[in-house]
Design an enzyme around this catalytic site. Structure first.
Site, PDB file in Angstrom:
ATOM      1  N   CYS A 129      12.730  -0.552  42.010  1.00 22.46           N
ATOM      2  CA  CYS A 129      14.193   0.275  41.249  1.00 22.46           C
ATOM      3  C   CYS A 129      14.702   1.388  42.551  1.00 22.46           C
ATOM      4  O   CYS A 129      15.768   0.590  42.985  1.00 22.46           O
ATOM      5  CB  CYS A 129      14.378   1.217  40.254  1.00 22.46           C
ATOM      6  SG  CYS A 129      15.837   2.051  40.322  1.00 22.46           S
ATOM      7  N   CYS A 239      12.531   5.795  33.126  1.00 24.55           N
ATOM      8  CA  CYS A 239      13.314   5.881  32.745  1.00 24.55           C
ATOM      9  C   CYS A 239      13.950   5.365  31.330  1.00 24.55           C
ATOM     10  O   CYS A 239      14.313   5.213  30.177  1.00 24.55           O
ATOM     11  CB  CYS A 239      14.361   5.385  33.507  1.00 24.55           C
ATOM     12  SG  CYS A 239      14.926   4.028  34.519  1.00 24.55           S
TER      13      CYS A 239
END
Length: 404
Positions: A129, A239
């Site tokens: 990410c 997340c």
């Protein structure tokens, strides 16, 4: 009694002195780079990125905030983070921009994570990410807004730029100057493990203002600045896990359960499972097996839908193959070198020998390597990163391969 009160107050003052000195050094370093420069801060809505923006403002930078909208719903990557980030920008008097990155997050992270679990590996979404979503999206935005020169985030890591002079005599070098990535000074919060895959272009435009600070100092400074996020709890999970409630909930939403066998290394069937996606190398809990000794997952065979287990003493390995390597602080080595290798976040880097594997189709460049550990390692997990260190310097890193 008065003596005790005085002692407590004295300790309180003394405890704050290192904070003042460290922050002053950070501000001076930021000021040497500032001038008329502009910077966009990646704001998640947490205390780290909030203080990053505040310190840059205080150091004289022209600061703007940018938040990536990664998923719909609540959580640090969703609406909650957007609201808190907007509040910080309002408090600091800076512009706030929101970039809709849900599509690229779905493609690069969610789809990739699910594919990895289906293949029997344990993906590392955070490093992917950082490279493929967060920093690449910020760099793209910066290039489209030519008045912005630098990127900043609240990561606990450090960068030494190619035009800076530092004592690097211990680093292998062929004379080519590179931007170098280092561990954060707070080893308990160091995030360099997740940043190993950042290319030179991004490192050269990035600032990590918190690299010299500890988390405790960050909290103290955020309170001193009366930042709205100063007391915001730290996210304790990925997340995806935070968004869906848990990683298992995320996996179950997208991947069907498929019953398979749990076997010993000898091939003896000793149990069953409902999907290889729920297992990772080294796992002991949740196997659903009663055995005379504790068993750990040592291999996941996606082709046979099997989970292989063994006692801990039978699960150590002394070597692994690392692929898709990104070289950071040094050029790709042409011969074996001694390094320290970290194979999990928060684990200790251990001594090893790195042997380059050259690809004749790619100008004999080292995109893979063979790692020989000085001592057997437990839970060498395909899909996780193996990051190579020399002292605090991140030499490079890649993904642990299933092939060996």
């Amino acid at each position: 009694m008065p003596m005790n009160v005085e002692t407590r107050e004295t300790k309180k003052v003394l405890n704050h002195l290192p904070s003042e000195e460290t922050v002053e050094k950070t501000l001076k370093r930021l000021q040497t780079f500032s001038g008329d420069q502009s910077v966009v801060v990646g704001l998640s809505g947490g205390v780290d990125s909030s203080l990053t923006a505040a310190l840059l403002c205080k150091a004289g930078w022209d600061v703007e905030g940018l938040t990536l909208w990664l998923m719909k719903g609540k959580g640090s990557c969703c609406s909650d983070g957007l609201v808190d980030a907007a509040g910080i920008c309002d408090q600091l008097g800076i512009k706030h921009h929101i970039v809709d990155s849900k599509e690229i997050f779905q493609k690069e992270i969610i789809n990739n994570v699910l594919k990895g679990y289906e293949e029997g590996i344990t993906p590392l979404p955070c490093s992917r990410c950082n490279k493929s979503v967060k920093f690449s999206e910020m760099l793209k935005w910066v290039k489209e807004n030519k008045n912005i020169e630098k990127i900043a985030t609240g990561h606990y890591a450090r960068i030494r730029y190619s035009n800076e002079s530092f004592n690097e005599n211990d680093l292998p070098s062929n004379g080519i100057k590179r931007h170098k990535l280092l561990r954060g000074k707070d080893l308990n919060k160091d995030q360099s493990y997740f940043l190993y895959d950042l290319p030179q272009e991004i490192l050269g435009r990035t600032i990590f203002p918190l690299g010299e600070l500890t988390k405790e100092i960050t909290r103290i400074e955020a309170l001193k600045h009366s930042l709205k996020t100063a007391k915001k709890p730290e996210s304790q999970d990925l997340c995806l896990a935070e968004h869906y409630g848990s990683m298992n909930a995320f996996i179950d939403k997208y991947l069907p359960q498929k019953k398979g066998e749990v076997v010993l290394k000898s091939g003896q069937i000793i149990g069953s499972h409902n999907g290889i996606q729920h297992f990772t190398i080294g796992q002991r809990k949740g196997l659903g097996i009663a055995w005379e000794v504790p068993l750990h997952v040592v291999e996941i065979d996606a082709s046979l839908n099997r989970v292989i287990v063994a006692p801990r003493e039978d699960s150590g390995k002394s070597e692994c193959i690392v692929k898709d390597i990104n070289w950071v602080s040094i050029e790709a080595p042409q011969e074996p070198i001694k390094v320290e290798v970290q194979i999990r976040y928060r684990s200790k880097a251990v001594k090893a020998k790195l042997i380059p594997i050259f690809d004749s189709n790619k100008e004999n460049y080292c995109y893979q390597c063979h790692i020989h550990f000085e001592e057997d390692q437990f839970s060498i997990t395909p899909g996780q990163a193996a990051v190579f260190y020399m002292g605090d310097y991140v030499l490079g890193g890649g993904l642990i391969s299933k092939e060996y």
